[in-house]
Design a protein around this motif. Sequence first.
Motif, PDB file in Angstrom:
ATOM      1  N   MET A   1      49.586  66.368  65.224  1.00 26.34           N
ATOM      2  CA  MET A   1      50.977  66.762  65.268  1.00 26.34           C
ATOM      3  C   MET A   1      51.504  66.923  63.843  1.00 26.34           C
ATOM      4  SD  MET A   1      52.735  64.660  68.377  1.00 26.34           S
ATOM      5  CE  MET A   1      52.304  62.996  67.911  1.00 26.34           C
ATOM      6  N   ALA A   2      52.305  67.956  63.658  1.00 19.89           N
ATOM      7  CA  ALA A   2      52.884  68.229  62.343  1.00 19.89           C
ATOM      8  C   ALA A   2      54.403  68.169  62.426  1.00 19.89           C
ATOM      9  CB  ALA A   2      52.442  69.598  61.854  1.00 19.89           C
ATOM     10  N   TRP A   3      55.006  67.557  61.435  1.00 21.51           N
ATOM     11  CA  TRP A   3      56.454  67.460  61.319  1.00 21.51           C
ATOM     12  C   TRP A   3      56.883  68.388  60.194  1.00 21.51           C
ATOM     13  CZ3 TRP A   3      59.354  64.345  64.569  1.00 21.51           C
ATOM     14  CH2 TRP A   3      58.605  63.515  65.414  1.00 21.51           C
ATOM     15  N   THR A   4      57.827  69.269  60.495  1.00 22.52           N
ATOM     16  CA  THR A   4      58.286  70.246  59.506  1.00 22.52           C
ATOM     17  C   THR A   4      59.802  70.348  59.512  1.00 22.52           C
ATOM     18  OG1 THR A   4      58.051  72.027  61.122  1.00 22.52           O
ATOM     19  CG2 THR A   4      56.179  71.652  59.646  1.00 22.52           C
ATOM     20  N   TRP A   5      60.325  70.874  58.421  1.00 22.35           N
ATOM     21  CA  TRP A   5      61.764  71.095  58.259  1.00 22.35           C
ATOM     22  C   TRP A   5      62.054  72.592  58.264  1.00 22.35           C
ATOM     23  CZ3 TRP A   5      64.992  67.163  58.679  1.00 22.35           C
ATOM     24  CH2 TRP A   5      64.544  65.879  58.371  1.00 22.35           C
ATOM     25  N   ARG A   6      63.185  72.968  58.823  1.00 26.89           N
ATOM     26  CA  ARG A   6      63.716  74.327  58.713  1.00 26.89           C
ATOM     27  C   ARG A   6      64.959  74.219  57.852  1.00 26.89           C
ATOM     28  NH1 ARG A   6      64.709  79.474  61.573  1.00 26.89           N
ATOM     29  NH2 ARG A   6      66.934  79.921  61.344  1.00 26.89           N
ATOM     30  N   PHE A   7      65.083  75.093  56.864  1.00 21.45           N
ATOM     31  CA  PHE A   7      66.176  75.065  55.892  1.00 21.45           C
ATOM     32  C   PHE A   7      67.104  76.240  56.155  1.00 21.45           C
ATOM     33  CE2 PHE A   7      62.250  73.369  54.300  1.00 21.45           C
ATOM     34  CZ  PHE A   7      62.624  72.104  53.884  1.00 21.45           C
ATOM     35  N   GLU A   8      68.415  75.970  56.189  1.00 22.54           N
ATOM     36  CA  GLU A   8      69.378  77.015  56.538  1.00 22.54           C
ATOM     37  C   GLU A   8      70.627  76.960  55.666  1.00 22.54           C
ATOM     38  OE1 GLU A   8      68.636  77.118  61.381  1.00 22.54           O
ATOM     39  OE2 GLU A   8      70.440  76.175  60.585  1.00 22.54           O
ATOM     40  N   LYS A   9      71.306  78.101  55.616  1.00 23.92           N
ATOM     41  CA  LYS A   9      72.669  78.162  55.098  1.00 23.92           C
ATOM     42  C   LYS A   9      73.572  77.592  56.194  1.00 23.92           C
ATOM     43  CE  LYS A   9      73.642  79.978  51.671  1.00 23.92           C
ATOM     44  NZ  LYS A   9      73.833  79.273  50.413  1.00 23.92           N
ATOM     45  N   SER A  10      74.839  77.368  55.892  1.00 28.64           N
ATOM     46  CA  SER A  10      75.746  76.790  56.893  1.00 28.64           C
ATOM     47  C   SER A  10      75.950  77.701  58.098  1.00 28.64           C
ATOM     48  CB  SER A  10      77.088  76.434  56.260  1.00 28.64           C
ATOM     49  OG  SER A  10      77.665  77.577  55.681  1.00 28.64           O
ATOM     50  N   ASP A  11      75.680  78.997  57.946  1.00 31.06           N
ATOM     51  CA  ASP A  11      75.832  79.927  59.072  1.00 31.06           C
ATOM     52  C   ASP A  11      74.573  80.017  59.940  1.00 31.06           C
ATOM     53  OD1 ASP A  11      74.061  81.468  57.556  1.00 31.06           O
ATOM     54  OD2 ASP A  11      75.462  83.120  57.252  1.00 31.06           O
ATOM     55  N   LEU A  51      64.769  69.235  61.947  1.00 27.99           N
ATOM     56  CA  LEU A  51      63.442  68.633  61.966  1.00 27.99           C
ATOM     57  C   LEU A  51      62.710  69.048  63.243  1.00 27.99           C
ATOM     58  CD1 LEU A  51      61.355  66.719  60.663  1.00 27.99           C
ATOM     59  CD2 LEU A  51      62.407  64.858  61.982  1.00 27.99           C
ATOM     60  N   PHE A  52      61.462  69.488  63.067  1.00 27.64           N
ATOM     61  CA  PHE A  52      60.614  69.907  64.189  1.00 27.64           C
ATOM     62  C   PHE A  52      59.342  69.073  64.231  1.00 27.64           C
ATOM     63  CE2 PHE A  52      63.237  73.557  63.485  1.00 27.64           C
ATOM     64  CZ  PHE A  52      63.387  74.156  64.728  1.00 27.64           C
ATOM     65  N   GLU A  53      58.899  68.778  65.447  1.00 28.42           N
ATOM     66  CA  GLU A  53      57.557  68.241  65.667  1.00 28.42           C
ATOM     67  C   GLU A  53      56.793  69.373  66.345  1.00 28.42           C
ATOM     68  OE1 GLU A  53      55.199  64.548  67.800  1.00 28.42           O
ATOM     69  OE2 GLU A  53      57.232  65.020  68.438  1.00 28.42           O
ATOM     70  N   ASP A  54      55.840  69.925  65.626  1.00 25.00           N
ATOM     71  CA  ASP A  54      55.168  71.153  66.040  1.00 25.00           C
ATOM     72  C   ASP A  54      56.251  72.208  66.282  1.00 25.00           C
ATOM     73  OD1 ASP A  54      52.564  70.061  65.753  1.00 25.00           O
ATOM     74  OD2 ASP A  54      52.744  69.117  67.716  1.00 25.00           O
ATOM     75  N   SER A  55      56.396  72.724  67.493  1.00 25.20           N
ATOM     76  CA  SER A  55      57.419  73.749  67.743  1.00 25.20           C
ATOM     77  C   SER A  55      58.658  73.188  68.443  1.00 25.20           C
ATOM     78  CB  SER A  55      56.822  74.882  68.574  1.00 25.20           C
ATOM     79  OG  SER A  55      56.389  74.375  69.820  1.00 25.20           O
ATOM     80  N   THR A  56      58.714  71.862  68.632  1.00 24.99           N
ATOM     81  CA  THR A  56      59.836  71.230  69.317  1.00 24.99           C
ATOM     82  C   THR A  56      60.867  70.731  68.321  1.00 24.99           C
ATOM     83  OG1 THR A  56      58.358  70.489  71.076  1.00 24.99           O
ATOM     84  CG2 THR A  56      60.503  69.388  70.917  1.00 24.99           C
ATOM     85  N   LYS A  57      62.119  71.206  68.481  1.00 23.26           N
ATOM     86  CA  LYS A  57      63.188  70.722  67.596  1.00 23.26           C
ATOM     87  C   LYS A  57      63.547  69.297  67.990  1.00 23.26           C
ATOM     88  CE  LYS A  57      67.794  71.891  67.311  1.00 23.26           C
ATOM     89  NZ  LYS A  57      68.912  72.819  67.060  1.00 23.26           N
ATOM     90  N   ILE A  58      63.510  68.395  67.000  1.00 24.36           N
ATOM     91  CA  ILE A  58      63.832  66.992  67.231  1.00 24.36           C
ATOM     92  C   ILE A  58      65.323  66.758  67.008  1.00 24.36           C
ATOM     93  CG2 ILE A  58      63.362  64.606  66.536  1.00 24.36           C
ATOM     94  CD1 ILE A  58      61.030  66.146  67.957  1.00 24.36           C
ATOM     95  N   TYR A  59      65.863  67.280  65.900  1.00 21.62           N
ATOM     96  CA  TYR A  59      67.299  67.230  65.667  1.00 21.62           C
ATOM     97  C   TYR A  59      67.703  68.239  64.617  1.00 21.62           C
ATOM     98  CZ  TYR A  59      66.165  63.990  61.767  1.00 21.62           C
ATOM     99  OH  TYR A  59      65.644  63.393  60.654  1.00 21.62           O
ATOM    100  N   GLY A  60      68.993  68.449  64.535  1.00 20.14           N
ATOM    101  CA  GLY A  60      69.572  69.380  63.586  1.00 20.14           C
ATOM    102  C   GLY A  60      70.566  70.271  64.285  1.00 20.14           C
ATOM    103  N   PRO A  61      71.405  70.911  63.563  1.00 29.85           N
ATOM    104  CA  PRO A  61      71.410  70.905  62.102  1.00 29.85           C
ATOM    105  C   PRO A  61      71.977  69.607  61.532  1.00 29.85           C
ATOM    106  CG  PRO A  61      73.257  72.194  62.913  1.00 29.85           C
ATOM    107  CD  PRO A  61      72.449  71.774  64.117  1.00 29.85           C
ATOM    108  N   MET A  62      71.403  69.191  60.425  1.00 30.66           N
ATOM    109  CA  MET A  62      71.870  68.031  59.678  1.00 30.66           C
ATOM    110  C   MET A  62      72.314  68.534  58.313  1.00 30.66           C
ATOM    111  SD  MET A  62      69.889  64.504  58.663  1.00 30.66           S
ATOM    112  CE  MET A  62      68.679  65.268  57.584  1.00 30.66           C
ATOM    113  N   SER A  63      73.565  68.284  57.971  1.00 25.86           N
ATOM    114  CA  SER A  63      74.124  68.762  56.713  1.00 25.86           C
ATOM    115  C   SER A  63      73.481  68.060  55.525  1.00 25.86           C
ATOM    116  CB  SER A  63      75.635  68.514  56.692  1.00 25.86           C
ATOM    117  OG  SER A  63      76.165  68.898  55.444  1.00 25.86           O
ATOM    118  N   LEU A  64      73.294  68.815  54.452  1.00 24.02           N
ATOM    119  CA  LEU A  64      72.829  68.238  53.192  1.00 24.02           C
ATOM    120  C   LEU A  64      74.010  67.900  52.280  1.00 24.02           C
ATOM    121  CD1 LEU A  64      69.758  70.541  52.449  1.00 24.02           C
ATOM    122  CD2 LEU A  64      69.760  68.234  53.415  1.00 24.02           C
ATOM    123  N   HIS A  65      75.215  68.237  52.716  1.00 30.63           N
ATOM    124  CA  HIS A  65      76.416  67.955  51.925  1.00 30.63           C
ATOM    125  C   HIS A  65      76.848  66.512  52.184  1.00 30.63           C
ATOM    126  CE1 HIS A  65      77.146  72.128  50.668  1.00 30.63           C
ATOM    127  NE2 HIS A  65      76.568  72.426  51.826  1.00 30.63           N
TER     128      HIS A  65
END
Length: 103
Positions: A1-11, A51-65
């Motif tokens: 299993m791989a844990w990965t992050w998706r990075f986004e703008k606020s939109d 945050l994703f575990e493989d292709s399953t979204k675990i949580y988010g969006p989580m603000s970096l601000h």
Amino acid sequence: MAWTWRFEKSDGTEVPPAVEPEEFTTQGDAESWIGEAWKELLAGGADQVHLFEDSTKIYGPMSLHADQADAPDEAEPEADTKAGTASDAKVADQATDPAADQA
């Protein structure tokens, strides 16, 4: 299993990370990394992460601000300080008066 992050703008638009993450083998490793790299990611143009575990979204969006992360959730209702509601009273009446069930 791989844990990965998706990075986004606020939109919600995906953006490349300013710091290239590794592929994490545990959720704890992924979360520790984001805890160390969030300021650089924010400075590089990311506003939020998922945050994703493989292709399953675990949580988010989580603000970096930081100011948004510490702010209370505006959508949460305030605690009701009244002793009860009309529906609470009806339930109480039914519990003490068997004839109330007939109504």
